[in-house]
Design a protein around this motif. Structure first.
Motif, PDB file in Angstrom:
ATOM      1  N   HIS A  75      38.943  44.231  40.623  1.00 26.50           N
ATOM      2  CA  HIS A  75      38.487  43.818  41.958  1.00 26.50           C
ATOM      3  C   HIS A  75      38.275  42.305  42.019  1.00 26.50           C
ATOM      4  CE1 HIS A  75      38.169  47.753  43.730  1.00 26.50           C
ATOM      5  NE2 HIS A  75      37.409  48.197  42.760  1.00 26.50           N
ATOM      6  N   TRP A  76      37.719  41.750  40.972  1.00 26.80           N
ATOM      7  CA  TRP A  76      37.375  40.322  40.991  1.00 26.80           C
ATOM      8  C   TRP A  76      38.632  39.452  41.024  1.00 26.80           C
ATOM      9  CZ3 TRP A  76      32.851  38.145  41.934  1.00 26.80           C
ATOM     10  CH2 TRP A  76      32.692  36.786  41.689  1.00 26.80           C
ATOM     11  N   LEU A  77      39.649  39.817  40.228  1.00 28.91           N
ATOM     12  CA  LEU A  77      40.879  39.036  40.227  1.00 28.91           C
ATOM     13  C   LEU A  77      41.604  39.143  41.558  1.00 28.91           C
ATOM     14  CD1 LEU A  77      42.216  39.818  36.639  1.00 28.91           C
ATOM     15  CD2 LEU A  77      41.128  37.717  37.449  1.00 28.91           C
ATOM     16  N   ALA A  78      41.516  40.315  42.166  1.00 25.45           N
ATOM     17  CA  ALA A  78      42.147  40.461  43.480  1.00 25.45           C
ATOM     18  C   ALA A  78      41.417  39.650  44.536  1.00 25.45           C
ATOM     19  CB  ALA A  78      42.173  41.928  43.879  1.00 25.45           C
ATOM     20  N   ALA A  79      40.107  39.469  44.376  1.00 28.46           N
ATOM     21  CA  ALA A  79      39.318  38.724  45.351  1.00 28.46           C
ATOM     22  C   ALA A  79      39.478  37.214  45.203  1.00 28.46           C
ATOM     23  CB  ALA A  79      37.845  39.092  45.224  1.00 28.46           C
ATOM     24  N   LEU A  80      40.064  36.748  44.081  1.00 30.15           N
ATOM     25  CA  LEU A  80      40.245  35.309  43.894  1.00 30.15           C
ATOM     26  C   LEU A  80      41.218  34.727  44.908  1.00 30.15           C
ATOM     27  CD1 LEU A  80      40.379  35.000  39.983  1.00 30.15           C
ATOM     28  CD2 LEU A  80      38.481  34.435  41.525  1.00 30.15           C
ATOM     29  N   ASP A  81      42.116  35.558  45.389  1.00 29.14           N
ATOM     30  CA  ASP A  81      43.088  35.078  46.381  1.00 29.14           C
ATOM     31  C   ASP A  81      42.479  34.919  47.761  1.00 29.14           C
ATOM     32  OD1 ASP A  81      44.954  35.163  44.368  1.00 29.14           O
ATOM     33  OD2 ASP A  81      45.634  37.191  44.873  1.00 29.14           O
ATOM     34  N   LEU A  82      41.280  35.444  47.950  1.00 28.84           N
ATOM     35  CA  LEU A  82      40.634  35.341  49.249  1.00 28.84           C
ATOM     36  C   LEU A  82      39.968  33.983  49.394  1.00 28.84           C
ATOM     37  CD1 LEU A  82      39.011  38.889  49.418  1.00 28.84           C
ATOM     38  CD2 LEU A  82      41.236  38.155  50.321  1.00 28.84           C
ATOM     39  N   THR A  83      39.937  33.492  50.626  1.00 29.52           N
ATOM     40  CA  THR A  83      39.343  32.168  50.881  1.00 29.52           C
ATOM     41  C   THR A  83      37.822  32.215  50.827  1.00 29.52           C
ATOM     42  OG1 THR A  83      39.421  32.653  53.245  1.00 29.52           O
ATOM     43  CG2 THR A  83      41.308  31.481  52.292  1.00 29.52           C
ATOM     44  N   GLU A  84      37.227  33.343  51.166  1.00 28.64           N
ATOM     45  CA  GLU A  84      35.770  33.436  51.193  1.00 28.64           C
ATOM     46  C   GLU A  84      35.240  33.751  49.797  1.00 28.64           C
ATOM     47  OE1 GLU A  84      32.233  36.082  53.351  1.00 28.64           O
ATOM     48  OE2 GLU A  84      34.361  36.395  53.849  1.00 28.64           O
ATOM     49  N   PRO A  85      34.392  32.916  49.219  1.00 33.83           N
ATOM     50  CA  PRO A  85      33.865  33.179  47.876  1.00 33.83           C
ATOM     51  C   PRO A  85      32.869  34.338  47.885  1.00 33.83           C
ATOM     52  CG  PRO A  85      32.791  31.247  48.812  1.00 33.83           C
ATOM     53  CD  PRO A  85      33.883  31.646  49.779  1.00 33.83           C
ATOM     54  N   ARG A  86      32.710  34.966  46.719  1.00 30.09           N
ATOM     55  CA  ARG A  86      31.798  36.096  46.566  1.00 30.09           C
ATOM     56  C   ARG A  86      30.578  35.675  45.775  1.00 30.09           C
ATOM     57  NH1 ARG A  86      33.170  39.323  50.611  1.00 30.09           N
ATOM     58  NH2 ARG A  86      35.428  39.352  50.768  1.00 30.09           N
ATOM     59  N   SER A  87      29.425  36.148  46.185  1.00 29.22           N
ATOM     60  CA  SER A  87      28.161  35.776  45.559  1.00 29.22           C
ATOM     61  C   SER A  87      27.936  36.604  44.302  1.00 29.22           C
ATOM     62  CB  SER A  87      27.009  36.002  46.544  1.00 29.22           C
ATOM     63  OG  SER A  87      26.911  37.377  46.873  1.00 29.22           O
ATOM     64  N   PRO A  88      27.030  36.144  43.420  1.00 33.39           N
ATOM     65  CA  PRO A  88      26.705  36.945  42.224  1.00 33.39           C
ATOM     66  C   PRO A  88      26.119  38.303  42.571  1.00 33.39           C
ATOM     67  CG  PRO A  88      25.951  34.672  41.973  1.00 33.39           C
ATOM     68  CD  PRO A  88      26.409  34.813  43.385  1.00 33.39           C
ATOM     69  N   GLU A  89      25.388  38.405  43.699  1.00 34.42           N
ATOM     70  CA  GLU A  89      24.836  39.698  44.093  1.00 34.42           C
ATOM     71  C   GLU A  89      25.952  40.697  44.393  1.00 34.42           C
ATOM     72  OE1 GLU A  89      23.952  36.816  45.291  1.00 34.42           O
ATOM     73  OE2 GLU A  89      21.875  36.591  44.582  1.00 34.42           O
ATOM     74  N   GLU A  90      27.005  40.237  45.043  1.00 30.88           N
ATOM     75  CA  GLU A  90      28.129  41.120  45.321  1.00 30.88           C
ATOM     76  C   GLU A  90      28.835  41.533  44.039  1.00 30.88           C
ATOM     77  OE1 GLU A  90      29.860  40.024  49.674  1.00 30.88           O
ATOM     78  OE2 GLU A  90      30.074  38.469  48.149  1.00 30.88           O
ATOM     79  N   ALA A  91      28.893  40.625  43.074  1.00 30.83           N
ATOM     80  CA  ALA A  91      29.515  40.966  41.791  1.00 30.83           C
ATOM     81  C   ALA A  91      28.719  42.039  41.065  1.00 30.83           C
ATOM     82  CB  ALA A  91      29.644  39.718  40.928  1.00 30.83           C
ATOM     83  N   LEU A  92      27.388  41.904  41.039  1.00 33.92           N
ATOM     84  CA  LEU A  92      26.543  42.915  40.388  1.00 33.92           C
ATOM     85  C   LEU A  92      26.647  44.258  41.111  1.00 33.92           C
ATOM     86  CD1 LEU A  92      23.341  40.806  39.605  1.00 33.92           C
ATOM     87  CD2 LEU A  92      25.107  41.560  38.007  1.00 33.92           C
ATOM     88  N   ALA A  93      26.710  44.189  42.429  1.00 36.86           N
ATOM     89  CA  ALA A  93      26.852  45.436  43.186  1.00 36.86           C
ATOM     90  C   ALA A  93      28.180  46.120  42.877  1.00 36.86           C
ATOM     91  CB  ALA A  93      26.735  45.148  44.684  1.00 36.86           C
ATOM     92  N   ALA A  94      29.240  45.316  42.715  1.00 36.00           N
ATOM     93  CA  ALA A  94      30.542  45.891  42.378  1.00 36.00           C
ATOM     94  C   ALA A  94      30.521  46.527  40.990  1.00 36.00           C
ATOM     95  CB  ALA A  94      31.617  44.811  42.442  1.00 36.00           C
TER      96      ALA A  94
END
Length: 517
Positions: A311-330
């Motif tokens: 999921h994280w590598l796929a989200a790198l292509d997105l322009t909107e950055p993801r917060s650490p809280e979203e990473a922990l939730a994932a």
């Protein structure tokens, strides 16, 4: 003149003590009586919710079931109780095929505009703890969902009792991996023949009923403290302990607290060591040396890390950055969902859906199917191949690789370790091949009804591993149970029974040694 002691002996004519007469209650009749008593619970809930007509349906059906059970008990008093273990396995098979018809009566009367076969499939799915629903959730009211959950909960307890009282002495159901007995021995059932399966099942049921009920209440209290409503919490508690995944109209309750409570009790489906005690051995000592639990933890950690990276590598292509809280939730969503499918429960975390949303990736259906096929622990309510068999194959493969590098090496791990690597791995491989053949046969039969390859595979895995929600989550619109034809449903009914009893148990019934006195 006959002696008084001879008159009271089992197997002779004459009077018998009341305790022995009570034990003559046939297995199917006993299950029918329990089902009749259980119907009073949704009747009371329906009356409390002002659904009086539905409450009367459950009450009258339960009362009728008890009356018929009483007549059946009187009619079978002269029958000699079965002493062969294989007879009890046949009785269990007959119970899985016939008891859902009785359990379906109140639901069929309450729904009204449906075929009886659909309600029968619903109850068979619940009794085998598969959790596949053949009705839209909104079509059933809360007391109906409670009845589905209760049937699955009682079915889970039946799995506990059968595994410990019958399958364990017969070295089946996963116990054959660590047992010293061989399945081909004529005397493989000598232990259970001596202890009388009917008496053993009664003792195991009396011993484990308070544990099973207490664990359910404990989960219910934990879910109440997390903010869940009482009836919804009861459904979640029964679905977690029975690994059926049967919930109400709203599905899985959201929130980290509720999911954390459920996650803790997933351990009950990963290993029997959580509730089966040994003499002079504490809980921590049992769990720290348990092979099934350690294998489950390794699978959860490794796959959760891989899914998070996916999921994280796929989200790198997105322009909107993801917060650490979203990473922990994932990460939490991956951990919870993997543990859920590894125990063949089929719950999906809200955070899992959130991670899919921000990465844009679909659900890895093949991974979820692999987890279901791996299954949970021996003598638990989980389905699948079982972790102990997977562990035996892993140890055997590891030892073979070591021998390629060091041909003269001597392995350690003691007598039990050698048993698991040799005879245990051999029997585990036989079961794996039987499971694969059952899967191929089910897929072929479903393909003949008009389903495509992918749909047939998903439905077959869901039925044989008793993971009903898998078809709704990893499948397509075609794999929805409500859209299947009657022939496809009939095939799934057979597959669910085979998956619950396991193919090795059915093959064992063909062994002549199991039928000898």
């Amino acid at each position: 003149m006959q002696d008084a002691s001879q008159i009271l002996q089992p197997g002779r004519t004459g009077l018998r003590p009341p305790a022995q007469r009570r034990r003559r209650l046939p297995f199917l009749v006993l299950l029918a009586a329990i089902s009749g008593v259980a119907m009073f619970v949704p009747a009371a809930v329906a009356a409390n919710l002002d659904e009086h007509e539905l409450g009367r349906v459950f009450f009258y059906t339960g009362l009728l079931s008890l009356i018929v059970t009483l007549f059946a008990w009187i009619a079978t008093q002269t029958l000699r109780p079965a002493q062969r273990a294989a007879t009890h396995l046949i009785g269990l098979l007959i119970a899985y095929l016939t008891l859902p018809a009785l359990l379906a009566l109140p639901l069929y009367q309450a729904i009204g505009n449906t075929q009886f076969f659909n309600v029968y499939m619903e109850m068979l799915s619940s009794l085998t703890t598969t959790g596949a629903s053949f009705f839209e959730p909104s079509r059933l009211t809360e007391p109906m969902h409670l009845w589905r959950g209760m049937v699955a909960w009682l079915g889970g307890f039946l799995v506990w009792v059968t595994a410990i009282a019958v399958l364990a002495p017969m070295n089946l159901g996963g116990f054959e991996v660590t047992s010293e007995a061989r399945l081909s021995d004529d005397g493989a059932t000598s232990q259970i023949q001596a202890v009388r399966p009917q008496e053993r099942m009664r003792r195991v049921a009396v011993k484990f009923a308070p544990i099973y009920l207490g664990l359910t209440v404990l989960i219910w209290i934990g879910l109440l403290l997390s903010g869940m409503l009482p009836l919804n919490a009861a459904l979640h508690a029964m679905a977690t302990l029975s690994t059926s995944g049967i919930l109400g109209q709203d599905g899985l309750a959201s929130g980290f607290a509720s999911e954390a409570v459920i996650f803790v009790f997933f351990a009950l489906a990963m290993t029997r060591r959580t509730y089966v005690t040994a003499q002079g051995e504490g809980l921590w000592d049992r769990l720290s040396r348990d092979r099934e639990l350690w294998l489950a933890l390794v699978v959860i950690v490794v796959l959760s890390a891989l899914l998070f990276l996916r999921h994280w590598l796929a989200a790198l292509d997105l322009t909107e950055p993801r917060s650490p809280e979203e990473a922990l939730a994932a990460i939490w969503g991956a951990v919870f969902t993997i543990a859920s499918f590894l125990t063949t429960t089929g719950f999906i975390s809200d955070e899992w859906e959130a991670a899919r949303a921000w990465s844009g990736l679909p659900t890895p259906g093949l991974l979820l199917m692999g987890l279901c096929m791996m299954g949970g622990g021996v003598a638990t309510t989980a389905g699948g191949v079982k972790l102990m068999r997977v562990y035996a194959l892993y140890k055997h493969g590891k030892r073979e690789i070591e021998k390629l590098v060091h041909p003269n090496s001597v392995a350690s791990a003691g007598r039990l370790g050698r048993r698991i690597r040799r005879e245990g791995a051999y029997i585990a491989w036989i079961f794996f091949m039987l499971f694969a053949l059952s899967l191929a046969a089910c897929m072929t039969a479903l393909a003949l009804t008009g389903l495509d390859f992918e749909s047939a595979m998903v439905l077959s895995v869901a039925a044989l591993t008793t993971t009903g929600p898998l078809a709704e989550i990893a499948g397509t619109e075609v794999t929805r149970y409500v859209l299947l034809s009657d022939p496809a449903k009939l095939i799934l009914a057979v597959a669910m029974v085979v998956g619950r009893l396991e193919t090795l148990v059915l093959i064992a019934l063909l062994n002549p040694g199991f039928w000898r006195a």
